[in-house]
Scaffold this motif. Structure first.
Motif, PDB file in Angstrom:
ATOM      1  N   SER A   1      -5.504   0.674  -0.598  1.00  0.00           N
ATOM      2  CA  SER A   1      -4.145   1.120  -0.928  1.00  0.00           C
ATOM      3  C   SER A   1      -4.055   2.639  -0.932  1.00  0.00           C
ATOM      4  O   SER A   1      -5.068   3.338  -1.009  1.00  0.00           O
ATOM      5  CB  SER A   1      -3.736   0.586  -2.310  1.00  0.00           C
ATOM      6  OG  SER A   1      -3.754  -0.823  -2.290  1.00  0.00           O
TER       7      SER A   1
ATOM      8  N   THR B   1      -2.982  -3.826   3.226  1.00  0.00           N
ATOM      9  CA  THR B   1      -2.215  -3.504   2.019  1.00  0.00           C
ATOM     10  C   THR B   1      -0.776  -3.096   2.338  1.00  0.00           C
ATOM     11  O   THR B   1       0.087  -3.127   1.470  1.00  0.00           O
ATOM     12  CB  THR B   1      -2.887  -2.368   1.218  1.00  0.00           C
ATOM     13  OG1 THR B   1      -3.058  -1.238   2.080  1.00  0.00           O
ATOM     14  CG2 THR B   1      -4.237  -2.809   0.673  1.00  0.00           C
ATOM     15  N   GLU B   2      -0.519  -2.702   3.598  1.00  0.00           N
ATOM     16  CA  GLU B   2       0.860  -2.366   3.985  1.00  0.00           C
ATOM     17  C   GLU B   2       1.319  -3.258   5.134  1.00  0.00           C
ATOM     18  O   GLU B   2       2.096  -2.846   5.991  1.00  0.00           O
ATOM     19  CB  GLU B   2       0.952  -0.875   4.344  1.00  0.00           C
ATOM     20  CG  GLU B   2       0.739   0.004   3.112  1.00  0.00           C
ATOM     21  CD  GLU B   2       0.911   1.483   3.379  1.00  0.00           C
ATOM     22  OE1 GLU B   2       1.338   1.857   4.488  1.00  0.00           O
ATOM     23  OE2 GLU B   2       0.627   2.258   2.457  1.00  0.00           O
TER      24      GLU B   2
END
Length: 189
Positions: free
Chosen positions: A98, A145-146
Motif C-alpha cells: 500500500s 492494493t490499487e
C-alpha cells in the motif's frame, strides 16, 4: 488529457510485450531450449538499472525502494533473462504494498553463492496460498492494493529461470505482514 491517455496506452503495450517475452522464456525453459548466455555481472550496477525501471511505479504509489547491496557480491547470470526474475519480484512487491510502504532489495554473498532478497511490508499471503503457489490447478492472479491486475504466472517464470541458472528460490509470507523472496545463485569461477 491526450498525453495521459497516450502514456497509459504506451505503458500497457510495454507491459504486454514484457509478458510475451517472459512467456517465451518460460516455454524455452520448459522445452529445454533456453540457452543462457552467462556472464559475470557486477550486481550493484545491474540492480540499480533494474530498480530504475520500477521507479515510476513506486513513485505513483508512494512506495520507497531501499537497497542494501554488497559491493563484493558477484552474479554469474544471463543478464537479459535474469532481469525478468527481478522485475517480476519488484513489480509484485509494488503491486501488493500500500501507499507509504517500503520494498527492500538486498544482495549479499558467501563463499559459494550470492543471495538476493526482495522484501516488502505489503498485504502478504495466507499460508494456504503460499503452499499453492506452484500448483497449476490452484494458482490464480490476485488484485493489487490499487486494483492492479496480473496473469498469475510471474512466480512460475521466476522459479524456472532461477533453476535454469542452477539456483534456488523460496518465498516467505504472512497475511498482512509482507512477502519475502530469497534467491540463491551459485558463484562460478
Amino acid at each position: 488529457d491526450k498525453e495521459g491517455l497516450l502514456k497509459m496506452c504506451s505503458d500497457s503495450v510495454q507491459h504486454s510485450l514484457e509478458m510475451i517475452k517472459q512467456l517465451l522464456n518460460f516455454s524455452r525453459v520448459e522445452t529445454g531450449t533456453l540457452r543462457l548466455k552467462l556472464q559475470k555481472i557486477d550486481p550493484v550496477d545491474y540492480i540499480e538499472s533494474i530498480v530504475k525501471s520500477s521507479t515510476a511505479s513506486a513513485k505513483s504509489k508512494n512506495i520507497e525502494i531501499k537497497k542494501e547491496l554488497d559491493s563484493e557480491a558477484l552474479l554469474f547470470i544471463d543478464p537479459e533473462v535474469f532481469s525478468n526474475v527481478l522485475k517480476n519480484l519488484i513489480s509484485n512487491s509494488l503491486k501488493f504494498t500500500s501507499s507509504g510502504g517500503t520494498v527492500w532489495i538486498r544482495i549479499s554473498r558467501n563463499e559459494t553463492q550470492t543471495r538476493i532478497e526482495v522484501q516488502d511490508n505489503g498485504i502478504g499471503m495466507s499460508p494456504e496460498s503460499l503452499n499453492n503457489l506452484f500448483d497449476p490447478e490452484k494458482v490464480k492472479s490476485r488484485l493489487g492494493t490499487e486494483g492492479e491486475t496480473g496473469h498469475g504466472m510471474g512466480l512460475f517464470i521466476c522459479k524456472y529461470i532461477v533453476e535454469a541458472h542452477k539456483g534456488e528460490i523460496e518465498f516467505q509470507a504472512e497475511q498482512g505482514k509482507g512477502f519475502l523472496s530469497i534467491i540463491k545463485i551459485p558463484i562460478h569461477d
